[in-house]
Design a protein around this motif. Structure first.
Motif, PDB file in Angstrom:
ATOM      1  N   ASN A  12      -3.345  12.444   5.043  1.00 40.85           N
ATOM      2  CA  ASN A  12      -4.769  12.761   4.871  1.00 40.85           C
ATOM      3  C   ASN A  12      -5.440  11.978   3.737  1.00 40.85           C
ATOM      4  O   ASN A  12      -6.480  12.398   3.225  1.00 40.85           O
ATOM      5  CB  ASN A  12      -4.962  14.255   4.638  1.00 40.85           C
ATOM      6  CG  ASN A  12      -4.412  15.088   5.780  1.00 40.85           C
ATOM      7  OD1 ASN A  12      -4.630  14.767   6.953  1.00 40.85           O
ATOM      8  ND2 ASN A  12      -3.671  16.127   5.459  1.00 40.85           N
ATOM      9  N   GLN A  13      -4.826  10.899   3.342  1.00 39.86           N
ATOM     10  CA  GLN A  13      -5.430  10.034   2.324  1.00 39.86           C
ATOM     11  C   GLN A  13      -5.522   8.603   2.836  1.00 39.86           C
ATOM     12  O   GLN A  13      -4.774   8.210   3.730  1.00 39.86           O
ATOM     13  CB  GLN A  13      -4.605  10.052   1.028  1.00 39.86           C
ATOM     14  CG  GLN A  13      -4.552  11.395   0.337  1.00 39.86           C
ATOM     15  CD  GLN A  13      -3.783  11.338  -0.963  1.00 39.86           C
ATOM     16  OE1 GLN A  13      -3.584  10.258  -1.545  1.00 39.86           O
ATOM     17  NE2 GLN A  13      -3.344  12.488  -1.445  1.00 39.86           N
ATOM     18  N   ALA A  14      -6.423   7.850   2.244  1.00 40.27           N
ATOM     19  CA  ALA A  14      -6.534   6.440   2.597  1.00 40.27           C
ATOM     20  C   ALA A  14      -5.323   5.676   2.092  1.00 40.27           C
ATOM     21  O   ALA A  14      -4.763   6.015   1.041  1.00 40.27           O
ATOM     22  CB  ALA A  14      -7.806   5.857   1.981  1.00 40.27           C
ATOM     23  N   PRO A  15      -4.879   4.658   2.812  1.00 41.57           N
ATOM     24  CA  PRO A  15      -3.874   3.766   2.241  1.00 41.57           C
ATOM     25  C   PRO A  15      -4.387   3.214   0.923  1.00 41.57           C
ATOM     26  O   PRO A  15      -5.508   2.703   0.841  1.00 41.57           O
ATOM     27  CB  PRO A  15      -3.747   2.660   3.296  1.00 41.57           C
ATOM     28  CG  PRO A  15      -4.181   3.313   4.574  1.00 41.57           C
ATOM     29  CD  PRO A  15      -5.259   4.258   4.176  1.00 41.57           C
ATOM     30  N   PRO A  47      -1.073  -0.681  10.783  1.00 38.15           N
ATOM     31  CA  PRO A  47      -2.433  -0.961  11.246  1.00 38.15           C
ATOM     32  C   PRO A  47      -2.541  -2.386  11.786  1.00 38.15           C
ATOM     33  O   PRO A  47      -1.861  -3.292  11.310  1.00 38.15           O
ATOM     34  CB  PRO A  47      -3.280  -0.790   9.976  1.00 38.15           C
ATOM     35  CG  PRO A  47      -2.457   0.089   9.085  1.00 38.15           C
ATOM     36  CD  PRO A  47      -1.034  -0.285   9.364  1.00 38.15           C
ATOM     37  N   LEU A  70      -4.121   0.624  -2.154  1.00 37.87           N
ATOM     38  CA  LEU A  70      -3.581  -0.663  -2.574  1.00 37.87           C
ATOM     39  C   LEU A  70      -2.877  -0.493  -3.923  1.00 37.87           C
ATOM     40  O   LEU A  70      -3.468   0.016  -4.882  1.00 37.87           O
ATOM     41  CB  LEU A  70      -4.696  -1.692  -2.692  1.00 37.87           C
ATOM     42  CG  LEU A  70      -4.290  -3.092  -3.133  1.00 37.87           C
ATOM     43  CD1 LEU A  70      -3.392  -3.748  -2.081  1.00 37.87           C
ATOM     44  CD2 LEU A  70      -5.522  -3.952  -3.392  1.00 37.87           C
ATOM     45  N   TYR A 114       0.840  -1.183   0.000  1.00 40.26           N
ATOM     46  CA  TYR A 114       0.000   0.000   0.000  1.00 40.26           C
ATOM     47  C   TYR A 114       0.883   1.244   0.000  1.00 40.26           C
ATOM     48  O   TYR A 114       1.971   1.243   0.570  1.00 40.26           O
ATOM     49  CB  TYR A 114      -0.872   0.053   1.262  1.00 40.26           C
ATOM     50  CG  TYR A 114      -1.978  -0.951   1.332  1.00 40.26           C
ATOM     51  CD1 TYR A 114      -1.751  -2.252   1.778  1.00 40.26           C
ATOM     52  CD2 TYR A 114      -3.275  -0.606   0.981  1.00 40.26           C
ATOM     53  CE1 TYR A 114      -2.777  -3.175   1.864  1.00 40.26           C
ATOM     54  CE2 TYR A 114      -4.316  -1.523   1.072  1.00 40.26           C
ATOM     55  CZ  TYR A 114      -4.051  -2.793   1.511  1.00 40.26           C
ATOM     56  OH  TYR A 114      -5.082  -3.694   1.597  1.00 40.26           O
ATOM     57  N   LYS A 144       0.709   5.182   1.353  1.00 39.17           N
ATOM     58  CA  LYS A 144      -0.069   6.038   2.256  1.00 39.17           C
ATOM     59  C   LYS A 144       0.508   7.445   2.229  1.00 39.17           C
ATOM     60  O   LYS A 144       1.680   7.661   2.579  1.00 39.17           O
ATOM     61  CB  LYS A 144      -0.017   5.481   3.689  1.00 39.17           C
ATOM     62  CG  LYS A 144      -0.673   6.366   4.750  1.00 39.17           C
ATOM     63  CD  LYS A 144      -2.160   6.383   4.626  1.00 39.17           C
ATOM     64  CE  LYS A 144      -2.818   7.131   5.800  1.00 39.17           C
ATOM     65  NZ  LYS A 144      -2.728   8.584   5.637  1.00 39.17           N
ATOM     66  N   TYR A 180      -9.274   2.876  10.926  1.00 41.00           N
ATOM     67  CA  TYR A 180      -9.593   2.700   9.510  1.00 41.00           C
ATOM     68  C   TYR A 180     -10.722   1.698   9.333  1.00 41.00           C
ATOM     69  O   TYR A 180     -10.685   0.597   9.895  1.00 41.00           O
ATOM     70  CB  TYR A 180      -8.386   2.170   8.735  1.00 41.00           C
ATOM     71  CG  TYR A 180      -7.228   3.126   8.604  1.00 41.00           C
ATOM     72  CD1 TYR A 180      -6.107   2.997   9.410  1.00 41.00           C
ATOM     73  CD2 TYR A 180      -7.247   4.148   7.651  1.00 41.00           C
ATOM     74  CE1 TYR A 180      -5.034   3.863   9.283  1.00 41.00           C
ATOM     75  CE2 TYR A 180      -6.178   5.022   7.522  1.00 41.00           C
ATOM     76  CZ  TYR A 180      -5.070   4.876   8.346  1.00 41.00           C
ATOM     77  OH  TYR A 180      -4.020   5.733   8.225  1.00 41.00           O
ATOM     78  N   PRO A 236      -8.303  -5.538  -0.409  1.00 43.98           N
ATOM     79  CA  PRO A 236      -8.904  -4.700   0.635  1.00 43.98           C
ATOM     80  C   PRO A 236      -8.810  -3.209   0.327  1.00 43.98           C
ATOM     81  O   PRO A 236      -7.763  -2.717  -0.084  1.00 43.98           O
ATOM     82  CB  PRO A 236      -8.073  -5.052   1.871  1.00 43.98           C
ATOM     83  CG  PRO A 236      -7.498  -6.389   1.575  1.00 43.98           C
ATOM     84  CD  PRO A 236      -7.233  -6.392   0.114  1.00 43.98           C
ATOM     85  N   ARG A 237      -9.929  -2.495   0.561  1.00 46.30           N
ATOM     86  CA  ARG A 237      -9.990  -1.050   0.341  1.00 46.30           C
ATOM     87  C   ARG A 237     -10.139  -0.355   1.674  1.00 46.30           C
ATOM     88  O   ARG A 237     -11.005  -0.715   2.469  1.00 46.30           O
ATOM     89  CB  ARG A 237     -11.195  -0.693  -0.537  1.00 46.30           C
ATOM     90  CG  ARG A 237     -11.280  -1.511  -1.811  1.00 46.30           C
ATOM     91  CD  ARG A 237     -10.201  -1.170  -2.792  1.00 46.30           C
ATOM     92  NE  ARG A 237     -10.232  -2.068  -3.958  1.00 46.30           N
ATOM     93  CZ  ARG A 237      -9.354  -2.051  -4.939  1.00 46.30           C
ATOM     94  NH1 ARG A 237      -8.360  -1.186  -4.915  1.00 46.30           N
ATOM     95  NH2 ARG A 237      -9.458  -2.901  -5.943  1.00 46.30           N
ATOM     96  N   PHE A 238      -9.320   0.671   1.878  1.00 46.48           N
ATOM     97  CA  PHE A 238      -9.315   1.413   3.128  1.00 46.48           C
ATOM     98  C   PHE A 238     -10.105   2.708   3.014  1.00 46.48           C
ATOM     99  O   PHE A 238     -10.101   3.363   1.962  1.00 46.48           O
ATOM    100  CB  PHE A 238      -7.882   1.780   3.508  1.00 46.48           C
ATOM    101  CG  PHE A 238      -7.143   0.713   4.254  1.00 46.48           C
ATOM    102  CD1 PHE A 238      -6.809  -0.476   3.636  1.00 46.48           C
ATOM    103  CD2 PHE A 238      -6.784   0.903   5.570  1.00 46.48           C
ATOM    104  CE1 PHE A 238      -6.117  -1.466   4.323  1.00 46.48           C
ATOM    105  CE2 PHE A 238      -6.096  -0.076   6.270  1.00 46.48           C
ATOM    106  CZ  PHE A 238      -5.760  -1.255   5.644  1.00 46.48           C
ATOM    107  N   GLY A 239     -10.733   3.103   4.119  1.00 49.89           N
ATOM    108  CA  GLY A 239     -11.220   4.456   4.244  1.00 49.89           C
ATOM    109  C   GLY A 239     -10.051   5.381   4.569  1.00 49.89           C
ATOM    110  O   GLY A 239      -8.932   4.925   4.817  1.00 49.89           O
ATOM    111  N   ALA A 240     -10.323   6.684   4.587  1.00 50.82           N
ATOM    112  CA  ALA A 240      -9.256   7.667   4.786  1.00 50.82           C
ATOM    113  C   ALA A 240      -8.728   7.702   6.212  1.00 50.82           C
ATOM    114  O   ALA A 240      -7.664   8.262   6.457  1.00 50.82           O
ATOM    115  CB  ALA A 240      -9.743   9.055   4.378  1.00 50.82           C
ATOM    116  N   GLY A 241      -9.461   7.121   7.136  1.00 52.22           N
ATOM    117  CA  GLY A 241      -9.008   7.076   8.520  1.00 52.22           C
ATOM    118  C   GLY A 241      -9.583   8.193   9.365  1.00 52.22           C
ATOM    119  O   GLY A 241      -9.886   9.289   8.859  1.00 52.22           O
ATOM    120  N   LEU A 269       3.349   0.674   3.030  1.00 52.65           N
ATOM    121  CA  LEU A 269       2.980  -0.366   3.990  1.00 52.65           C
ATOM    122  C   LEU A 269       2.903  -1.715   3.288  1.00 52.65           C
ATOM    123  O   LEU A 269       2.286  -1.843   2.237  1.00 52.65           O
ATOM    124  CB  LEU A 269       1.622  -0.054   4.616  1.00 52.65           C
ATOM    125  CG  LEU A 269       1.539   1.194   5.491  1.00 52.65           C
ATOM    126  CD1 LEU A 269       0.085   1.544   5.783  1.00 52.65           C
ATOM    127  CD2 LEU A 269       2.296   0.978   6.784  1.00 52.65           C
TER     128      LEU A 269
END
Lengths: 113, 110
Positions: free
Chosen positions: A40-43, B44, A45, A35, A37, B89, B98-103, A90
């Motif tokens: 202020n953004q989502a990780p 995480p 893929l 990933y 990162k 997250y 897997p898709r992550f939200g911004a946190g 990550l």
């Protein structure tokens, strides 16, 4: 041991130079992920290996390469780094399948100058 | 494609306050949903997960309910502690990608 290791923890690279990041796990997981990162953004893929099969995301297909010489190791390769590659990278591993948790390494912070 | 939305970038609470973190998702199938927590200097780690077989996940006083009707998976805790300060997250896994939200960065003041 549920540790995922990443080397190096910090990496400084010059614009236009290659970058190689390493990840390892000893849990015999068949799937390993990378990933990106940014603040202020989502990780995001980038790609994942299921066993020996590499799956790359369509929008980053040409920007990142990877290899998995054995079950335990996975690398992320950038052929020519640009400023936009500065980010935390990550690595994670898991048993394949959508119901299984991922185990993450601490990340490698890449700074491109 | 699959996506996850977390609108709250930062939440600041005092100890013993109630925590609610919003998460909604979009997908064409029935995914497994996760909440991960990240502490400074670490990657995480899994907090809880929910599959279509069980609608609610509970761990360490946190709980989340899988609501297919509203496509939501909100995280709640009745009484937060300073040690809960971390980034949370919301994650969707539908096809082994897997898709992550911004946190959501949670800060709990003593």
């Amino acid at each position: 041991d549920t540790t995922v290791k990443q080397n190096p923890r910090y990496k400084l690279a010059r614009v236009g130079k290659p970058v190689n990041l390493i990840c390892s796990q000893t849990m015999n997981h068949d799937t390993m992920y990378w990933y990106q990162k940014k603040p202020n953004q989502a990780p995001k893929l980038l790609l994942f290996y299921y066993d020996k099969i590499l799956n790359r995301e369509a929008d980053t297909f040409e920007k990142f390469q990877s290899s998995r010489p054995n079950n335990s190791f996975c690398s992320l390769y950038i052929g020519s780094a640009g400023l936009e590659y500065s980010a935390m990278y990550l690595c994670a591993s898991s048993v394949g399948g959508r119901s299984y948790e991922q185990y993450f390494g601490p990340g490698t912070r890449l700074t491109v100058l | 494609g699959d996506s996850v939305t977390q609108m709250q970038g930062q939440v600041t609470l005092s100890e013993d306050d109630f925590l609610f973190i919003n998460c909604t998702y979009s997908t064409t199938w029935y995914p497994t949903l996760f909440w991960y927590v990240q502490y400074p200097g670490e990657g995480p780690q899994l907090l809880l997960k929910v599959t279509t077989a069980n609608n609610k996940g509970i761990s360490r006083g946190f709980e989340a309910t899988y609501d297919k009707r509203t496509t939501s998976f909100h995280l709640q805790k009745a009484s937060v502690q300073e040690s809960d300060s971390a980034v949370y997250y919301c994650v969707l896994n539908n096809n082994n990608a897997p898709r992550f939200g911004a946190g959501t960065k949670l800060t709990v003041k003593p």
